[in-house]
Write an enzyme that holds these catalytic residues in place. Structure first.
Site, PDB file in Angstrom:
ATOM      1  N   HIS A 159     -18.513   3.543 -20.584  1.00 45.36           N
ATOM      2  CA  HIS A 159     -19.075   2.574 -21.537  1.00 45.36           C
ATOM      3  C   HIS A 159     -18.715   1.128 -21.191  1.00 45.36           C
ATOM      4  CE1 HIS A 159     -20.587   5.696 -24.115  1.00 45.36           C
ATOM      5  NE2 HIS A 159     -19.386   6.193 -24.371  1.00 45.36           N
ATOM      6  N   ASP A 195     -21.799  12.990 -19.551  1.00 46.81           N
ATOM      7  CA  ASP A 195     -21.143  12.824 -20.853  1.00 46.81           C
ATOM      8  C   ASP A 195     -22.239  12.823 -21.937  1.00 46.81           C
ATOM      9  OD1 ASP A 195     -18.287  11.371 -21.963  1.00 46.81           O
ATOM     10  OD2 ASP A 195     -20.086  10.939 -23.155  1.00 46.81           O
ATOM     11  N   HIS A 197     -22.588  10.997 -24.377  1.00 45.14           N
ATOM     12  CA  HIS A 197     -22.955   9.615 -24.724  1.00 45.14           C
ATOM     13  C   HIS A 197     -23.546   8.907 -23.503  1.00 45.14           C
ATOM     14  CE1 HIS A 197     -19.465  10.760 -27.361  1.00 45.14           C
ATOM     15  NE2 HIS A 197     -20.382  10.432 -28.264  1.00 45.14           N
ATOM     16  N   ASP A 284     -17.893  16.378 -23.630  1.00 46.21           N
ATOM     17  CA  ASP A 284     -18.183  16.270 -25.065  1.00 46.21           C
ATOM     18  C   ASP A 284     -19.586  16.793 -25.405  1.00 46.21           C
ATOM     19  OD1 ASP A 284     -19.211  14.053 -23.740  1.00 46.21           O
ATOM     20  OD2 ASP A 284     -18.055  12.586 -24.891  1.00 46.21           O
TER      21      ASP A 284
END
Ligand code: Q9C
Ligand code: ZN
Length: 344
Positions: A159, A195, A197, A284
């Site tokens: 991120h 991931d 996200h 995740d």
């Protein structure tokens, strides 16, 4: 598969995070790392390689100098201003902005942040440097001929953009590794981000470039963090047009749909003439994850690893997210062992 890791991650000890209107215990903890190490040891992986320090020039190739200066001195300036609490941003700069960087530390904090769940503490910067060093050292091993390596990065990185932290990320470890591959002789690198996200930071760092393809499969930002990136129309810019690929999937997605999408990305990466692959490995996507809406199970992670191993590319895995503590180690090692099975 060789693995690289450093105990220095432990100095990053976030306590609480802003979650659904409350300060709750941080999801991103040192225990995550311990569980992955325990699973590596249970599965008889090689003893770890210890990292060499990451070169400041390499960090500066993926992040801006003012941002790196901020990260390196933030907590000291916070303490000098009379605080001892973790630093949590409360105001954010509009982007793009013509505003100069504020002088006050509370203003600097928001200037270099895009989200408020991530805190900076006393030991954050040494841990962040160590995490990037883990990625860089893993990449150097792969560049020197190791077929695949696992970099147990903590804190995660995908991120983190050129000049912003958030989503538990400060320095973009996968981007450091991708740039490291280029510096060490690769012409074409791909980052495959699995991931749950979207890897907004990696996307932003390489958005204008055609030497690093960034392909991400993630929960639709209509429904999931990081909310403002990861749509299919984000495809890169200028010479980078076509080198960013986003494949959002709806909450509740199960393995069959996830995997066919992933296989599609794998084929695209092969067609691009990729010399080296960085996998941003978040687990995740697991059905039991408190921060991810996908429904993958442990055997699915092994199947994913076998697919990546079957691509036959020199591969560096960089650890990203995964917050179901009891399963994070098993799921991560399932990927690595699946990769080795297929690569043999
Ligand atoms: N209220 C990584 O997996 N918060 N970062 C989600 C919950 C932030 C995840 C919303 C999640 C960040 C590396
Ligand atoms: Zn994640």
């Amino acid at each position: 598969m060789k693995n690289v890791r450093s105990d220095d991650h432990r100095t990053h000890q976030p306590q609480v995070e802003l979650h659904d209107g409350l300060l709750v215990p941080s999801f991103e903890t040192a225990e995550r790392w311990d569980h992955i190490v325990a699973a590596l040891e249970a599965s008889e992986h090689d003893p770890p390689e210890t990292p060499d320090a990451v070169e400041p020039e390499l960090l500066a190739a993926v992040h801006t100098p003012p941002y790196l200066a901020f990260l390196s001195e933030a907590f000291q300036q916070w303490e000098a201003a009379g605080h001892s609490t973790p630093m949590i941003p409360a105001s954010f700069a509009p982007r793009p902005t013509d505003s100069p960087e504020p002088a006050d530390i509370a203003g600097r904090l928001g200037y270099f942040a895009f989200a408020a769940e991530t805190s900076i503490t006393d030991g954050t910067w040494p841990a962040v440097r160590a995490s990037a060093a883990v990625a860089r050292t893993g990449q150097k091993l792969v560049s020197a001929g190791e077929p695949s390596v696992f970099a147990l990065c903590r804190p995660p990185g995908h991120h983190a953009g050129p000049d912003r932290f958030g989503g538990y990320c400060f320095v973009n470890n996968a981007a450091v590794a991708a740039q490291g591959f280029l510096d060490d002789g690769a012409d074409q690198v791909a980052v495959l981000d699995v991931d749950v996200h979207h890897g907004n930071g990696t996307q932003e760092i390489f958005y204008d470039r055609d030497d690093v393809m960034v392909a991400s499969i993630h929960a639709d930002p209509q429904h999931c963090f990081p909310w403002f990136w990861g749509h299919p129309h984000e495809q890169g810019r200028g010479v980078g047009d076509g080198y960013t690929i986003n494949r959002p999937l709806l909450p509740g997605t199960r393995f069959a749909e996830w995997f066919s999408t992933l296989q599609d990305l794998g084929r695209t990466i092969l067609k691009a003439g990729t010399d080296a692959l960085v996998v941003s490995l978040g687990v995740d996507t697991y059905a039991g994850d408190p921060l991810g809406p996908f429904e993958l199970h442990t055997p699915d992670f092994a199947a994913f690893g076998r697919f990546i191993g079957g691509l036959g590319l020199p591969t560096l895995y960089c650890m990203e997210g995964g917050y179901a503590i009891e399963a994070i180690g098993t799921n991560t090692v399932a990927v690595l062992d699946g990769h080795e099975d297929a690569a043999q």
